[in-house]
Design a protein around this motif. Structure first.
Motif, PDB file in Angstrom:
ATOM      1  N   LYS A   1       0.852  -1.188   0.000  1.00 27.80           N
ATOM      2  CA  LYS A   1       0.000   0.000   0.000  1.00 27.80           C
ATOM      3  C   LYS A   1       0.889   1.241   0.000  1.00 27.80           C
ATOM      4  N   CYS A   2       0.318   2.380  -0.449  1.00 30.62           N
ATOM      5  CA  CYS A   2       0.999   3.672  -0.335  1.00 30.62           C
ATOM      6  C   CYS A   2      -0.039   4.761  -0.226  1.00 30.62           C
ATOM      7  N   ASP A   3       0.296   5.852   0.436  1.00 29.77           N
ATOM      8  CA  ASP A   3      -0.612   6.982   0.544  1.00 29.77           C
ATOM      9  C   ASP A   3      -0.832   7.592  -0.829  1.00 29.77           C
TER      10      ASP A   3
ATOM     11  N   LYS B   1      -8.477   8.618   5.264  1.00 29.57           N
ATOM     12  CA  LYS B   1      -7.258   8.739   4.480  1.00 29.57           C
ATOM     13  C   LYS B   1      -7.405   7.942   3.187  1.00 29.57           C
ATOM     14  N   SER B   2      -6.676   8.380   2.116  1.00 28.73           N
ATOM     15  CA  SER B   2      -6.771   7.741   0.802  1.00 28.73           C
ATOM     16  C   SER B   2      -5.515   6.911   0.530  1.00 28.73           C
ATOM     17  N   TYR B   3      -5.730   5.752  -0.121  1.00 27.23           N
ATOM     18  CA  TYR B   3      -4.636   4.832  -0.382  1.00 27.23           C
ATOM     19  C   TYR B   3      -4.753   4.286  -1.801  1.00 27.23           C
TER      20      TYR B   3
ATOM     21  N   THR C   1     -10.631   5.827  -0.605  1.00 28.63           N
ATOM     22  CA  THR C   1     -10.733   6.521   0.673  1.00 28.63           C
ATOM     23  C   THR C   1     -11.391   5.591   1.689  1.00 28.63           C
TER      24      THR C   1
END
Length: 1207
Positions: free
Chosen positions: A300-302, A331-333, A356
């Motif tokens: 995963k990453c922001d 938060k969105s990923y 999100t």
């Protein structure tokens, strides 16, 4: 030759003719039922040959059958079905013993079923049975089984689950025709193990199963236990791995590893579910993977960065689906996946779009516009508008609550789809409110607003058809019809009837015409403008506010012609009510045709239902003016029928239709009208019925005429209770008041208000309007422990606002040093206390009570001797109280006789301390008591053993210490002593043992033992009922504790019944013995034996005396011994030396003289004479021996100590 129509048996056979080789079949009036396959078979010795033909009957073009389109007739075409055995015209499928709305509980068993009747019946052709739940077929399983027995279909649940709740339908199909029946099944939650815990979830479903995880879903339960559900716990059961896969168990296997190929990137990566708590990823395995099993790593990453982080570093994923937790809400990923095997890690997949972390699925909003509607007497239909903007809605939960209870109950445990639901299992007559909540995967909504209250009552429907149409009167151009009211009114009052008629010419009916445009209210109607001598048929339909019901069956044909009779026509609408075991009430309506003169009265007849027509008997000798009659004197359990006849000046008319049969019985639960007068004096009649139908209503009548328009009455009905209130009861209200319950089998009751009852009710009403305080106990006086005086009275009840005025000699007295007042509203007790009575307190005392509008009083007069006696009693009680301040007696000295026949003087004392002394006296002399009193249990005693006349006297006991003294005296002299001695004698007599027999040498003795004997106890003996006269031969006596009767030298005359009576001064106590038979024989034989033994003992030979035990004599001396013997006859005497017979000689001289003296002489004693000697005496009764020892010593020797010297 034989003919068949399919394989169906027919009730009508067409005409069949045989002409030479031509065979024909003729059906003269074809009907749709004749549609079928026909078969003609020719048969002889060589065999059989058949031919077939199909016949279809159609309606002729242009033909019109008006009966087909009349009300109630079917307008659908006939239905045909094809079976393996030919054609069948129409199968009639009926359900009997049908299953209804059912209620069960989790874990229980339940069975739904009904009997299926199919006509015509075709052997070897069974119907197709299919069960459905909520429209989906029900398949047999471990928990659900279906069964068809040939005429009954059943569906059985061996273990109910909430998922089983729903609408169940059975469909029975025969060929192309089918019939179905349905009903709802409710499954309640099982009892919670912990109070307040939520119910179990339902519809647990496995959505996806992989190597390392499985996804399941469920529905939230309807019952949350009173608080919101916080979460769920999931349990799993590991099953052993079977040899082969089976339904319900997923077997996950891995491929055999193969080295050398690095896997490619996964494909079709996507976010399939995202909430504020987790995100679920799904992808497809790579195309390039080799034959080795692969593992997946999720990264995963922001959003907006390329800072990729591996999520599952410790536990690689084996399946192409993964759930990520612990993500930051809001938060969105972006996400991507890599594959790996033993050859290495492959390239990552394409990254997902930005996701999100938030709830995509919202909890639904509550439904709105909750509307309940009447359905049946135990159910209500609830409708609502769906939740706005609801997504993925699972269904709705509905709850109900009795108005005012505050307790909500679930109506369904399985969410229902749609916006309509029927809530069953409600209580008839109760008012309910409803609410609804929606449910989806995110949870349940808030509750909707409560619906309006609705009373559970069957919905209104059109009435059933009237019946029994009869012609009451006939004229030249008109006829009067009568009929009976429909059995079912449809839940509403019948507002009228419509009559149709048609002409019948040569047996062919014409078309129907309306007889009335405006509905008629009575069950009778006069139809005008008919044709003379024309035959007519009639139909009647009833109407209520729900509409017009189905018409009745067509009546018989009636001819319109002039009836020239002068007597009145028959009364109509005869009915019965108020049926009891010995009575009932009949009512009827006057005849439509009164004859040439007005009706002057009525006669009523009765007979038993099974009796013949010639056994009618009249119930009234004089004609009745009223159109009702209370029939008395019926026999309980007998069935009766009744009829009424009208009379005028011309005579008695025809009887009415019969009423009945009706059985004379008081049915269980029958209740009567009850009169009530409330606290305001309002008089009302009240009635309650527990057997009401869903649409039943109460109808009040006076003299059997409805009272709806009466301005003097007011009626209020609610549920199964009704009340009729009199606004101003007076003489004009005299009469019979009855209450009928519609839609029942004559449930009714009545109450008669005549002049006597009117007076009673008015007096009771006056008493309630101007109430008095009911008095339970009038004013009384009592003396208390300290000599205080208590005046008191008690009212039946007092409110908290009750007040009392205390009056003495017409003057009010108040609380103060002299008077203490008290009121206890809870018990109604009113009290006044005075310390002591003085001279000036003589007079009249009154308590005056005021409790709201109610008043009351009670008076007590204390003057003259009454007052003096009360004053003296108060002073004595005061002195008694002072006495009790020191040691005192609570029970004064008394006596009792113990079981050991002793006399116990006792008293009970109180207020004792260690220093208290107790002293006993008799005749003013102190009695010495061995033991010190310990006052155990407050009892002091003095025991007198073997009480007798010497113990008579005056006994006294004194208690004393530093606080004072008290004494108690008991006189045991004269009559008191005699009374005590009587009781002592009685106790002694009761202690006597049963009579026993003892034989003696003198005779036979009868005896009994007592505890002890006193001379006051009189002893009397009787033989065979005659008192015994005592002689020297028969004697009576007492030896210590033995009372005996001695019979010397008994004879056979002494046999018989002996009675010993012990007389205590008042009562005789008897002991009996039957001295006869074996008892006498054994006693007499023993007496003879003892007598002979006594004689023998008296006369036997014996040594009276004279011989010593040891004789010591010096050598050379002379030894002389003399002994006296006795016996009768004279005994023989012999001597022994060392147990050998000794003879007389010169050295030892033995002599026996005078038959009583024996001499023993030894001259010149030698040492050889030492030894053991014996004297033996003997006669016919016995013998005796006396031994002695002779010891000879030499002079130099000392004689042995204790030896005697010879004389």
């Amino acid at each position: 030759m034989k003919f068949g129509v399919g394989d169906i048996a027919r009730t009508t056979v067409p005409g069949v003719s045989l002409h030479w080789a031509l065979i024909s079949i003729h059906s003269f009036r074809c009907d749709f039922e004749d549609t079928a396959q026909y078969r003609a078979s020719a048969m002889n010795a060589k065999g059989e040959l058949s031919a077939y033909a199909s016949v279809v009957v159609k309606r002729y073009k242009g033909e019109f059958d008006e009966t087909f389109f009349r009300a109630g007739a079917s307008t659908l075409p006939p239905i045909f079905a094809v079976t393996p055995y030919g054609y069948a015209s129409k199968f009639e499928i009926h359900f009997d013993d049908k299953f209804d709305v059912s209620f069960g509980r989790e874990g229980e068993t339940m069975s739904l079923g009904c009997r299926v009747v199919i006509t015509p019946e075709i052997k070897h052709f069974q119907p197709e049975i299919q069960w459905y739940r909520n429209g989906a077929p029900v398949s047999p399983s471990k928990w659900v089984q279906t069964h068809w027995s040939g005429d009954r279909a059943t569906l059985t649940f061996s273990h109910l689950n909430k998922e089983d709740e729903g609408l169940y339908k059975i469909r029975v199909r025969m060929g192309d025709y089918y019939e179905q029946h349905s009903a709802y099944v409710f499954v309640r939650d099982a009892d919670a193990e912990i109070e307040g815990a939520p119910a179990s979830p339902l519809d647990v479903v496995s959505l996806d199963a992989n190597k390392d995880y499985i996804t399941i879903s469920w529905k939230q339960p309807a019952v949350d236990g009173g608080s919101p559900i916080l979460g769920y716990f999931i349990d799993k059961l590991v099953l052993s791995r079977p040899s082969a896969p089976w339904t319900g168990q997923i077997i996950v296997t891995e491929e055999e590893p193969t080295e050398g190929i690095v896997p490619g990137p996964p494909t079709d990566l996507s976010v399939i579910e995202a909430t504020q708590s987790y995100v679920v990823l799904s992808w497809k395995p790579p195309r390039q993977r080799g034959h080795e099993g692969i593992l997946y790593f999720v990264e995963k990453c922001d959003a907006g960065t390329e800072n990729w982080q591996q999520v599952n570093t410790e536990l690689p994923v084996k399946s192409p689906r993964f759930a990520l937790f612990d993500l930051a809400e809001g938060k969105s990923y972006r996400f991507r996946v890599r594959c790996s095997n033993s050859a290495g890690v492959g390239e990552p997949s394409e990254a997902t779009e930005v996701t999100t972390v938030e709830d995509k699925l919202d909890i639904p909003k509550p439904p709105s516009t909750i509307i309940p509607c009447r359905n049946t007497d135990t159910s209500v239909v609830v409708t609502w508008e769906e939740s706005k903007d609801a997504k993925e809605l699972v269904g709705y939960y509905i709850e109900s609550s009795i108005v005012g209870s505050g307790k909500w109950e679930p109506c369904n445990n399985n969410p229902v789809k749609g916006m309509r639901f029927t809530c069953h299992g409600l209580t008839t007559g109760q008012s309910y409110i409803f609410r609804v909540k929606a449910v989806n995967a995110a949870g349940v909504s808030e509750y909707s607003q409560d619906s309006e209250a609705i009373e559970v009552k069957a919905a209104i429907a059109a009435p059933s058809p009237p019946y029994d149409i009869t012609c009451l009167e006939s004229f030249r151009d008109s006829m009067v019809l009568g009929w009976k009211q429909p059995d079912k009114t449809g839940g509403a009052e019948i507002t009228g009837y419509y009559v149709n008629y048609r002409e019948v010419i040569d047996g062919v009916p014409g078309r129907w015409r309306e007889a009335n445009i405006k509905a008629v209210s009575d069950e009778a109607y006069k139809i005008s403008n008919l044709k003379e001598n024309m035959v007519y048929q009639f139909q009647v339909a009833a109407m209520n506010i729900a509409g017009l019901g189905a018409p009745s069956a067509v009546s018989a044909s009636f001819k319109c012609e002039e009836w020239t009779i002068a007597v009145p026509g028959p009364p109509h609408s005869l009915k019965y009510s108020e049926v009891r075991k010995t009575s009932l009430v009949l009512q009827w309506k006057p005849p439509i045709h009164s004859g040439r003169t007005p009706v002057t009265g009525y006669f009523v007849d009765v007979k038993e239902a099974s009796a013949k027509e010639d056994q009618w008997r009249g119930l009234n000798e004089a004609a009745l003016k009223n159109t009702y009659l209370k029939v008395q004197g019926l026999k309980e359990g007998v069935s009766y029928v009744f009829r009424a006849r009208a009379v005028n000046q011309a005579g008695v008319g025809k009887p009415s239709d019969l009423a009945g049969p009706v059985v004379a019985e008081t049915r269980p639960g029958t209740k009567e009208v009850v009169v009530n007068v409330d606290d305001d004096g309002v008089i009302s009649l009240n009635f309650e019925c527990d057997q009401m139908a869903p649409n039943s209503e109460f109808v009040w009548s006076k003299d059997y005429v409805p009272t709806e328009e009466s301005p003097r009455l007011e009626v209020e009905s609610k549920g199964n209770k009704t009340k009729m209130t009199f606004k101003d009861l007076g003489m004009e209200d005299l009469g019979i008041y009855s209450c009928d319950v519609t839609d029942t089998d004559g449930i009714a009751s009545s109450y008669l208000i005549d002049e006597e009852e009117l007076k009673r009710l008015l007096a009771l009403s006056q008493e309630h309007k101007f109430p008095t305080v009911p008095v339970k106990s009038e004013l009384a006086v009592e003396i208390l422990e300290k000599g205080q005086v208590r005046f008191w009275m008690q009212a039946e009840k007092l409110s908290g606002n009750a007040k009392v005025n205390y009056v003495f000699n017409d003057k009010e007295i108040f609380e103060g040093p002299k008077y203490k007042m008290h009121i206890d509203q809870s018990t109604g007790i009113i009290e006044m206390f005075m310390e002591k009575l003085q001279y000036e307190d003589e007079g009249m005392y009154t308590f005056q009570i005021q409790d709201g509008r109610a008043t009351g009083h009670s008076t007590l007069v204390l003057i003259g001797d009454v007052y003096k006696k009360l004053q003296k009693e108060a002073e004595l009680q005061r002195q008694e109280w002072i006495r009790k301040q020191g040691p005192h007696f609570t029970e004064y000295l008394s006596w009792e006789v113990t079981g050991e026949c002793n006399v116990l003087l006792k008293c009970k004392v109180a207020n004792i301390k260690k220093e208290t002394l107790i002293v006993w006296y008799k005749d003013e002399r102190e009695i010495s008591v061995d033991e010190k009193h310990d006052f155990k249990d407050g009892i002091c005693t003095l025991l007198i053993t073997e009480f007798s006349k010497k113990d008579a006297g005056i006994y006294e006991v004194i208690l004393k210490d530093d606080r004072g003294k008290d004494k108690s005296r008991l006189k045991l002299v004269d009559e008191a002593f005699e009374e005590l001695m009587t009781e002592v004698c009685k106790t002694i007599a009761l202690s006597a043992t049963d009579l026993k027999v003892q034989s003696t040498a003198e005779g036979i003795r009868l005896y009994s033992f007592v505890t002890y004997y006193v001379h006051d106890l009189k002893v009397n003996w009787s033989h065979n009922g005659t008192a015994i006269k005592y002689t020297d031969r028969v004697k009576s006596g007492v030896t210590t504790k033995q009372i005996w009767l001695q019979i010397n030298e008994p004879t056979p005359n002494d046999k018989g019944k002996y009675v010993m009576e012990l007389f205590d001064g008042k009562t005789g106590h008897q002991k009996t013995l039957d001295l006869s038979g074996e008892v006498y024989k054994e006693a007499f034989d023993e007496f003879q034996r003892l007598k002979q033994a006594a004689i023998a003992e008296k006369n036997r030979a014996r040594i009276v005396g004279g011989l010593p035990d040891v004789v010591t004599v010096q050598e050379g001396k002379v030894l002389n011994l003399t002994c006296t013997v006795w016996g009768d006859p004279t005994p023989e005497v012999s001597w022994l030396r060392n147990e050998k017979l000794l003879s007389s000689d010169e050295h030892c001289n033995l002599r026996f003289e005078a038959g009583k003296t024996a001499y023993f002489t030894i001259s010149g004693v030698r040492t050889s004479d030492s030894g053991k000697y014996g004297l033996v005496v003997k006669n016919s009764y016995g013998s005796e021996i006396s031994d002695f020892t002779v010891s000879v010593f030499i002079p130099e020797e000392e004689p042995a100590k204790g030896d005697k010297k010879a004389k």
